[in-house]
Design a protein around this motif. Structure first.
Motif, PDB file in Angstrom:
ATOM      1  N   LEU A  29       7.430  10.904-120.743  1.00  9.10           N
ATOM      2  CA  LEU A  29       6.579  11.550-121.745  1.00  9.10           C
ATOM      3  C   LEU A  29       6.990  11.142-123.152  1.00  9.10           C
ATOM      4  CD1 LEU A  29       6.182  15.141-120.257  1.00  9.10           C
ATOM      5  CD2 LEU A  29       4.443  13.346-120.400  1.00  9.10           C
ATOM      6  N   ALA A  30       8.294  11.034-123.387  1.00 10.39           N
ATOM      7  CA  ALA A  30       8.759  10.607-124.710  1.00 10.39           C
ATOM      8  C   ALA A  30       8.295   9.183-125.009  1.00 10.39           C
ATOM      9  CB  ALA A  30      10.285  10.692-124.780  1.00 10.39           C
ATOM     10  N   ALA A  31       8.408   8.307-124.007  1.00 12.31           N
ATOM     11  CA  ALA A  31       7.973   6.920-124.199  1.00 12.31           C
ATOM     12  C   ALA A  31       6.468   6.835-124.388  1.00 12.31           C
ATOM     13  CB  ALA A  31       8.398   6.077-123.001  1.00 12.31           C
ATOM     14  N   ALA A  32       5.727   7.817-123.852  1.00 13.74           N
ATOM     15  CA  ALA A  32       4.266   7.846-123.988  1.00 13.74           C
ATOM     16  C   ALA A  32       3.822   8.532-125.277  1.00 13.74           C
ATOM     17  CB  ALA A  32       3.637   8.544-122.789  1.00 13.74           C
ATOM     18  N   GLY A  33       4.796   9.040-126.056  1.00 12.02           N
ATOM     19  CA  GLY A  33       4.474   9.643-127.341  1.00 12.02           C
ATOM     20  C   GLY A  33       4.336  11.149-127.341  1.00 12.02           C
ATOM     21  N   VAL A  34       4.688  11.804-126.227  1.00 14.98           N
ATOM     22  CA  VAL A  34       4.647  13.269-126.182  1.00 14.98           C
ATOM     23  C   VAL A  34       5.947  13.800-126.767  1.00 14.98           C
ATOM     24  CG1 VAL A  34       4.456  15.301-124.703  1.00 14.98           C
ATOM     25  CG2 VAL A  34       3.160  13.223-124.163  1.00 14.98           C
ATOM     26  N   GLU A  35       5.861  14.567-127.840  1.00 16.48           N
ATOM     27  CA  GLU A  35       7.057  14.953-128.580  1.00 16.48           C
ATOM     28  C   GLU A  35       7.959  15.914-127.806  1.00 16.48           C
ATOM     29  OE1 GLU A  35       6.172  16.362-132.458  1.00 16.48           O
ATOM     30  OE2 GLU A  35       5.295  14.464-133.141  1.00 16.48           O
ATOM     31  N   ASP A  36       7.388  16.939-127.200  1.00 14.81           N
ATOM     32  CA  ASP A  36       8.204  17.939-126.507  1.00 14.81           C
ATOM     33  C   ASP A  36       7.879  17.896-125.014  1.00 14.81           C
ATOM     34  OD1 ASP A  36       9.715  20.068-125.653  1.00 14.81           O
ATOM     35  OD2 ASP A  36       9.097  21.426-127.263  1.00 14.81           O
ATOM     36  N   GLY A  37       8.492  16.948-124.333  1.00 16.73           N
ATOM     37  CA  GLY A  37       8.219  16.778-122.912  1.00 16.73           C
ATOM     38  C   GLY A  37       8.641  17.966-122.084  1.00 16.73           C
ATOM     39  N   ALA A  38       9.771  18.589-122.453  1.00 20.53           N
ATOM     40  CA  ALA A  38      10.262  19.733-121.683  1.00 20.53           C
ATOM     41  C   ALA A  38       9.270  20.886-121.726  1.00 20.53           C
ATOM     42  CB  ALA A  38      11.623  20.178-122.211  1.00 20.53           C
ATOM     43  N   ALA A  39       8.726  21.153-122.906  1.00 22.08           N
ATOM     44  CA  ALA A  39       7.752  22.239-123.037  1.00 22.08           C
ATOM     45  C   ALA A  39       6.468  21.909-122.282  1.00 22.08           C
ATOM     46  CB  ALA A  39       7.444  22.492-124.513  1.00 22.08           C
ATOM     47  N   THR A  40       6.077  20.640-122.289  1.00 18.90           N
ATOM     48  CA  THR A  40       4.871  20.226-121.580  1.00 18.90           C
ATOM     49  C   THR A  40       5.034  20.395-120.070  1.00 18.90           C
ATOM     50  OG1 THR A  40       4.365  18.635-123.324  1.00 18.90           O
ATOM     51  CG2 THR A  40       3.283  18.304-121.188  1.00 18.90           C
ATOM     52  N   LEU A  41       6.213  20.050-119.550  1.00 18.66           N
ATOM     53  CA  LEU A  41       6.459  20.109-118.121  1.00 18.66           C
ATOM     54  C   LEU A  41       6.771  21.515-117.605  1.00 18.66           C
ATOM     55  CD1 LEU A  41       8.694  16.946-117.728  1.00 18.66           C
ATOM     56  CD2 LEU A  41       6.459  17.283-116.664  1.00 18.66           C
ATOM     57  N   GLY A  42       7.290  22.353-118.478  1.00 17.01           N
ATOM     58  CA  GLY A  42       7.815  23.651-118.051  1.00 17.01           C
ATOM     59  C   GLY A  42       6.912  24.453-117.130  1.00 17.01           C
ATOM     60  N   PRO A  43       5.698  24.809-117.554  1.00 19.30           N
ATOM     61  CA  PRO A  43       4.829  25.622-116.688  1.00 19.30           C
ATOM     62  C   PRO A  43       4.481  24.933-115.370  1.00 19.30           C
ATOM     63  CG  PRO A  43       4.044  25.659-118.959  1.00 19.30           C
ATOM     64  CD  PRO A  43       5.100  24.601-118.887  1.00 19.30           C
ATOM     65  N   LEU A  44       4.224  23.625-115.432  1.00 12.71           N
ATOM     66  CA  LEU A  44       3.886  22.871-114.226  1.00 12.71           C
ATOM     67  C   LEU A  44       5.047  22.869-113.239  1.00 12.71           C
ATOM     68  CD1 LEU A  44       2.182  20.837-112.563  1.00 12.71           C
ATOM     69  CD2 LEU A  44       3.216  19.025-113.963  1.00 12.71           C
ATOM     70  N   LEU A  45       6.244  22.583-113.721  1.00  8.34           N
ATOM     71  CA  LEU A  45       7.403  22.510-112.827  1.00  8.34           C
ATOM     72  C   LEU A  45       7.743  23.876-112.246  1.00  8.34           C
ATOM     73  CD1 LEU A  45       9.738  20.039-114.747  1.00  8.34           C
ATOM     74  CD2 LEU A  45       8.142  19.563-112.884  1.00  8.34           C
ATOM     75  N   ALA A  46       7.605  24.926-113.060  1.00  6.62           N
ATOM     76  CA  ALA A  46       7.879  26.269-112.546  1.00  6.62           C
ATOM     77  C   ALA A  46       6.920  26.609-111.408  1.00  6.62           C
ATOM     78  CB  ALA A  46       7.765  27.296-113.670  1.00  6.62           C
ATOM     79  N   ALA A  47       5.638  26.267-111.588  1.00  3.33           N
ATOM     80  CA  ALA A  47       4.648  26.540-110.543  1.00  3.33           C
ATOM     81  C   ALA A  47       4.902  25.677-109.306  1.00  3.33           C
ATOM     82  CB  ALA A  47       3.241  26.282-111.081  1.00  3.33           C
ATOM     83  N   ALA A  48       5.262  24.400-109.522  1.00  2.00           N
ATOM     84  CA  ALA A  48       5.518  23.503-108.397  1.00  2.00           C
ATOM     85  C   ALA A  48       6.724  23.961-107.587  1.00  2.00           C
ATOM     86  CB  ALA A  48       5.727  22.079-108.902  1.00  2.00           C
ATOM     87  N   LEU A  49       7.794  24.387-108.275  1.00  2.98           N
ATOM     88  CA  LEU A  49       8.981  24.867-107.569  1.00  2.98           C
ATOM     89  C   LEU A  49       8.668  26.126-106.774  1.00  2.98           C
ATOM     90  CD1 LEU A  49      11.980  24.705-106.933  1.00  2.98           C
ATOM     91  CD2 LEU A  49      12.437  25.943-109.060  1.00  2.98           C
ATOM     92  N   ASP A  50       7.903  27.030-107.368  1.00  2.00           N
ATOM     93  CA  ASP A  50       7.537  28.261-106.667  1.00  2.00           C
ATOM     94  C   ASP A  50       6.722  27.940-105.409  1.00  2.00           C
ATOM     95  OD1 ASP A  50       7.315  31.303-106.766  1.00  2.00           O
ATOM     96  OD2 ASP A  50       5.208  30.706-106.640  1.00  2.00           O
TER      97      ASP A  50
END
Length: 322
Positions: free
Chosen positions: A218-239
């Motif tokens: 995400l950083a290489a693609a220009g997304v500044e806050d990759g962790a915030a972008t992934l957070g909700p998705l990863l939490a749902a995927a783990l659940d």
């Protein structure tokens, strides 16, 4: 079982150096060493009135950790800790455990009736055999938890599953120690320890690797806050993964969408990080994990043989569709 009454033949009134007075069943505990696990477990045991009589800390980081989590506890040499303690907690790297136990046995430092517990996930009680031959009580305890080495880890121990392995006669002692730490003990056979530990390492450590790779993409693609972008998705995927298993898998592989997978590989192969380096490790991980997902989806009947074949052809190294 809420404490360790009667756990050690010496007990809290044994007269051994470091044996704490007061509440029955409290032990004098020695910590070897003040790594992320040892210091945290020592802090948790201290909170329920056990006395930490000494800690071994060599590096600057471990000394700072000991000062933070075990204030006032003397930093001692290993042999002095073993001499003082009723319970010796060995929280050393796996590869250092066996030579440490054997070396102390060769020097005649282990004491009859002494509790010796290690925190390695890989080993059971067998690695403590040299100490057991000297009359000690061997216990293997492994929290299924990741440790940062800070006081916040103590709260994570509450309700944490912990694998315990010990001779049948003393298994209740290991279980009681886990309860003292706030955890939930479950018995694990000696032979199952390596596979158990592999599962935890694969799930937790490799999850961290995959997530940090995604953040780098995400950083290489220009997304500044990759962790915030992934957070909700990863939490749902783990659940979903924990509650639905493989049925919770979504995405292009589960749909047999080889064209999208090819586009992903092409995009990943073209990206560069902030220093101009390619993301070859990410490409390799994507290929391997997508291939594993393909196998599981085909076995479950979610993909036809034709879909699975096309995905495998797409994922083969050097094969990119445009």
């Amino acid at each position: 079982m809420s404490d360790l009454d009667g756990a050690s033949p010496g007990g809290s009134g044994s007269g051994r150096p470091g044996a704490p007075p007061g509440r029955p069943g409290r032990l004098g505990i020695g910590i070897i060493s003040a790594g992320r696990v040892g210091a945290v477990l020592g802090c948790a045991l201290r909170a329920v009135e056990h006395q930490v009589v000494g800690v071994h800390a060599v590096s600057e980081d471990s000394r700072e950790r000991a000062e933070m989590l075990l204030p006032g506890v003397p930093v001692l040499e290993v042999e002095e800790i073993v001499e003082r303690a009723e319970l010796v907690l060995l929280a050393v790297p796996d590869d250092a455990l066996e030579p440490l136990v054997q070396g102390l046995a060769d020097l005649g430092r282990w004491q009859p009736g002494q509790l010796v517990a290690h925190t390695s996930g890989r080993y059971g009680a067998g690695v403590l055999a040299p100490a057991q031959r000297c009359g000690t009580i061997p216990l293997a305890i492994h929290p299924a938890m990741t440790f940062s080495g800070f006081s916040t880890d103590v709260a994570r121990l509450v309700g944490c599953p912990m694998a315990v392995t010990a001779p049948a006669a003393v298994l209740p002692i290991a279980q009681a120690l886990v309860v003292e730490l706030g955890g939930e003990p479950f018995a694990l056979e000696e032979s199952a320890r390596p596979a158990y530990h592999a599962a935890l390492a694969h799930g937790a450590n490799h999850l961290l690797t995959v997530v940090t790779q995604a953040v780098r993409v995400l950083a290489a693609a220009g997304v500044e806050d990759g962790a915030a972008t992934l957070g909700p998705l990863l939490a749902a995927a783990l659940d979903r993964a924990l509650h639905e298993g493989e049925a919770g898998l979504t995405g292009p592989v589960s749909r047999g969408d080889a064209g999208t997978v090819a586009a992903h590989l092409e995009a990943l192969s073209s990206l560069r990080d902030g220093e101009g380096h390619g993301l070859d490790d990410v490409v390799a991980s994507y290929r391997q994990l997508a291939a594993a997902a393909t196998e599981r989806c085909e076995a479950a009947g979610r993909l036809t043989a034709e879909q699975a074949l096309r995905l495998r052809e797409t994922l083969a190294p050097g094969q990119l569709e445009h």
